[in-house]
Design a protein around this motif. Structure first.
Motif, mmCIF file in Angstrom:
data_model
loop_
_atom_site.group_PDB
_atom_site.id
_atom_site.type_symbol
_atom_site.label_atom_id
_atom_site.label_comp_id
_atom_site.label_asym_id
_atom_site.label_seq_id
_atom_site.Cartn_x
_atom_site.Cartn_y
_atom_site.Cartn_z
ATOM 1 N N ALA A 155 0.838 -1.208 0.000
ATOM 2 C CA ALA A 155 0.000 0.000 0.000
ATOM 3 C C ALA A 155 0.870 1.254 0.000
ATOM 4 N N GLU A 156 1.981 1.210 0.738
ATOM 5 C CA GLU A 156 2.898 2.362 0.762
ATOM 6 C C GLU A 156 3.539 2.560 -0.618
ATOM 7 N N LEU A 157 3.910 1.461 -1.256
ATOM 8 C CA LEU A 157 4.435 1.553 -2.627
ATOM 9 C C LEU A 157 3.395 2.183 -3.547
ATOM 10 N N ALA A 158 2.152 1.717 -3.430
ATOM 11 C CA ALA A 158 1.078 2.248 -4.285
ATOM 12 C C ALA A 158 0.940 3.755 -4.078
ATOM 13 N N TYR A 159 1.013 4.170 -2.824
ATOM 14 C CA TYR A 159 0.885 5.596 -2.506
ATOM 15 C C TYR A 159 2.005 6.402 -3.163
ATOM 16 N N GLN A 160 3.218 5.908 -3.050
ATOM 17 C CA GLN A 160 4.365 6.640 -3.610
ATOM 18 C C GLN A 160 4.302 6.705 -5.137
ATOM 19 N N PHE A 161 3.940 5.591 -5.758
ATOM 20 C CA PHE A 161 3.826 5.585 -7.227
ATOM 21 C C PHE A 161 2.744 6.569 -7.688
ATOM 22 N N ALA A 162 1.621 6.553 -6.979
ATOM 23 C CA ALA A 162 0.506 7.436 -7.366
ATOM 24 C C ALA A 162 0.890 8.902 -7.150
ATOM 25 N N LEU A 163 1.593 9.147 -6.057
ATOM 26 C CA LEU A 163 2.040 10.511 -5.769
ATOM 27 C C LEU A 163 2.978 11.017 -6.867
ATOM 28 N N GLY A 164 3.792 10.119 -7.393
ATOM 29 C CA GLY A 164 4.744 10.492 -8.439
ATOM 30 C C GLY A 164 4.127 10.588 -9.822
ATOM 31 N N GLU A 185 -7.664 -7.712 2.109
ATOM 32 C CA GLU A 185 -6.906 -6.703 2.840
ATOM 33 C C GLU A 185 -6.063 -5.851 1.887
ATOM 34 N N ARG A 186 -5.427 -6.527 0.927
ATOM 35 C CA ARG A 186 -4.553 -5.822 -0.016
ATOM 36 C C ARG A 186 -5.351 -4.832 -0.870
ATOM 37 N N VAL A 187 -6.473 -5.298 -1.382
ATOM 38 C CA VAL A 187 -7.270 -4.449 -2.267
ATOM 39 C C VAL A 187 -7.754 -3.206 -1.524
ATOM 40 N N GLN A 188 -8.281 -3.408 -0.329
ATOM 41 C CA GLN A 188 -8.757 -2.261 0.454
ATOM 42 C C GLN A 188 -7.642 -1.256 0.685
ATOM 43 N N ASN A 189 -6.502 -1.744 1.148
ATOM 44 C CA ASN A 189 -5.408 -0.852 1.523
ATOM 45 C C ASN A 189 -4.773 -0.158 0.322
ATOM 46 N N CYS A 190 -4.584 -0.904 -0.762
ATOM 47 C CA CYS A 190 -3.934 -0.288 -1.920
ATOM 48 C C CYS A 190 -4.871 0.709 -2.596
ATOM 49 N N ALA A 191 -6.159 0.373 -2.689
ATOM 50 C CA ALA A 191 -7.113 1.303 -3.310
ATOM 51 C C ALA A 191 -7.213 2.579 -2.477
ATOM 52 N N THR A 192 -7.216 2.422 -1.159
ATOM 53 C CA THR A 192 -7.277 3.584 -0.267
ATOM 54 C C THR A 192 -6.026 4.455 -0.416
ATOM 55 N N ALA A 193 -4.871 3.815 -0.512
ATOM 56 C CA ALA A 193 -3.611 4.555 -0.655
ATOM 57 C C ALA A 193 -3.585 5.358 -1.948
ATOM 58 N N VAL A 194 -4.068 4.763 -3.016
ATOM 59 C CA VAL A 194 -4.086 5.462 -4.312
ATOM 60 C C VAL A 194 -5.075 6.624 -4.263
ATOM 61 N N ALA A 195 -6.213 6.424 -3.619
ATOM 62 C CA ALA A 195 -7.211 7.506 -3.506
ATOM 63 C C ALA A 195 -6.637 8.682 -2.704
ATOM 64 N N ARG A 196 -5.892 8.361 -1.657
ATOM 65 C CA ARG A 196 -5.270 9.404 -0.841
ATOM 66 C C ARG A 196 -4.275 10.214 -1.683
ATOM 67 N N ALA A 197 -3.467 9.524 -2.466
ATOM 68 C CA ALA A 197 -2.508 10.233 -3.325
ATOM 69 C C ALA A 197 -3.241 11.099 -4.350
#
Lengths: 380, 380
Positions: A155-164, A185-197
């Motif tokens: 999820a942290e990776l997803a956030y950083q990629f989306a931010l970039g 768990e993965r889907v929820q967390n990664c989708a949330t991380a991307v939405a935050r970015a």
């Protein structure tokens, strides 16, 4: 007592072009046998009904020598024998004859009625551009990896990629439902991380989880992904079947873009005269089965695909197929940043670059690396 | 900021043996890359966590030269990376590496926990013999054909074959849901015809319809077949996926024998160093996915399988796999009656003979032809 048959075959015929390895002496028999094997699978002289003999057995429409021991044959089939269903269409195109060597499907020319039976890609190139808000540059995708990482890391990776500024962030194709990062768990967390970015950047990045669930849970997985904010689905038809991909694409309650992954399906177009051309596999089949983008190994990466292979794949993703939309070729498979320049030559701006390890090689700051890649895309 | 990983991999490792075409200079790198490609798909030097590097990446357990440019490599994997699911197990065995040439899966040595995750064949050899009431002779199967025949003709054929003593009557693999003989009508009529013949003969003949429905209708088709008297199901995992076959086999509300048909799957074991050995495809995969019998082209028929191929297939159907039962090899593909004698040599009495056109070639009386074949089986 066999009953007489009165076959009402009022539909059109569709054609399949095959490459055939053969000597001159045997090629006619080989092609005729192919037309029989793919239809009646029965000695024609034992068929009492002329209608079956004349209409159901494939017609050899042309046979042309194209190399010393190589021929190109076109066989037409009555569209009714497919039942207008993908499973049986694939079976007619190269079912039992997939067991033979020296026969490869080069191209499909499907009839209007048959094409009408398939919705094809829901988004296609134009729809995916609209969804992502990207008008005229190539799209950029990366994968969450490596396998074994816990959900929070992914999820942290997803956030950083989306931010970039990566446009599509997909699961690695080996992320299934392992204990390290279970699917839900993965889907929820990664989708949330991307939405935050996205809230921080104003971009429209989407997350595409890998839908490689057991056959009886596929739709539950896909619906969960939709409900929890996934923006696309990655599907491997080698593992779950082309028709399962089609059903996921066609489902209006899901209505997400579909990314076709070729894992466990390399043997379909392995290079020899067997199976299918890249044009058919990554282009025509992917589109019939509802994919909006088709992942394949670009030339110069870890896999042995050639420049010519890649050109034919790109052609297959956009060759006219009536209302079946053109889709994005998605070259990947170990590309490095210095290879980007060649992509425009091959695909124009109509491609999705899938960059994996190469994004990590630039240095430890993944947000910055993503920005650099996005800038490269914007400058192309 | 990547989190540290503490992987609890307390399970066993399972092994896959690959044949590798390579020169001496490159073979080590090729095998190491295979172990990476099938797991983390990521440059190892960029993985910060030792646990992922040491436990998730496959271990090269052995590498032996077996020919001038041919090696045999065994790689072990942590069973946890499969999630104990068939889809991901197949993906680990040869997912992305199916896109490479010069790599073929020869044999699986699965760990106890992993095998325990699969029910395997519900019937197997012993269960199918008990169901059919046949103790010690080879079993006899034929197919309803040709495609294009109306339902009444197919049902009449089924009746005649059953009357003559055929044990299993299956749909031809091209019978789907075409207008000539729609699935529901065909299943009802053919099952009824076989039941009528059984009442007259006292035999236990079963009818096996072809379940090649669209992905979202597979279970409805299978349940209908069960409800209307089908005695087995024929499934083509090339078209619908191995895991869909497994789900049909595992479903206690269906609980019918499963016959594996290899259509649209010949490329899996096409003979070159690519894909899988026949041993794995027709034996180990078929059993993991719940098949009770495995159809393949016998040597000397219309397809180019060799005697050695057939021996390896037979071995794959019975090689020990803990509680996963041995299944029947089911040689077919254009055999003639004079080839029967060779079958005992190859398979002992543990096979199902699939005879198609050959049954019709003996003359116009199909009941009598079936009787002759059954007598031959009883005399073997």
């Amino acid at each position: 007592m066999l009953l007489p048959v009165f076959l009402n075959l009022s539909g059109e015929r569709f054609s399949v072009t095959y490459q055939i390895d053969s000597d001159k002496d045997t090629v006619h028999a080989k092609v005729q046998n192919l037309a029989i094997e793919q239809t009646v699978e029965f000695p024609p002289e034992l068929i009492p009904d002329d209608d079956i003999k004349n209409k159901i057995i494939g017609h050899v429409e042309s046979l042309v020598k194209i190399g010393e021991h190589t021929y190109e044959a076109t066989i037409s089939y009555a569209e009714e024998i497919t039942g207008y269903e993908l499973v049986q269409l694939l079976n007619v195109i190269l079912g039992n004859s997939s067991l033979l060597v020296g026969i490869r499907v080069e191209q499909l020319d499907l009839s209007w009625n048959l094409l009408k039976a398939f919705k094809g890609p829901r988004f296609g190139r134009a729809g995916l551009r609209e969804l992502l808000g990207i008008r005229d540059r190539p799209l950029l995708c990366t994968a969450l990896k490596p396998l074994g990482s816990p959900t929070q890391t992914l999820a942290e990776l997803a956030y950083q990629f989306a931010l970039g500024g990566i446009d599509i962030i997909k699961d690695d194709h080996g992320l299934a439902n392992q204990t390290f990062a279970p699917f839900f768990e993965r889907v929820q967390n990664c989708a949330t991380a991307v939405a935050r970015a996205n809230r921080e950047t104003g971009y429209h990045c989407i997350y595409a989880p890998n839908i490689s669930a057991p056959a009886d849970k596929l739709f539950a997985y896909a619906r969960f992904a939709k409900d929890y904010g996934a923006g696309a689905l990655m599907v491997s038809p080698g593992l779950i079947g082309f028709d399962a991909m089609r059903v996921l694409a066609d489902d209006d309650s899901i209505a997400l873009p579909i990314i076709y992954h070729p894992t466990f399906q390399g043997f379909l177009s392995s290079g020899g005269t067997i199976g299918f051309s890249h044009f058919v596999q990554y282009g025509q089949f992917a589109r019939l089965a509802g994919a909006d983008a088709s992942i394949f190994p670009n030339q110069g990466g870890r896999f042995a695909y050639t420049r010519e292979d890649c050109i034919r794949i790109a052609e297959g993703t956009m060759t006219p197929m009536d209302s079946i939309k053109p889709i994005f070729p998605m070259p990947g498979g170990g590309m490095l940043s210095h290879q980007l320049d060649g992509l425009l030559d091959l695909y124009g701006k109509e491609f999705i670059l899938l960059i994996g390890g190469g994004l990590h090689r630039l240095g430890p700051d993944l947000v910055e690396n993503s920005r650099l890649f996005r800038q490269r895309m914007e400058q192309l």
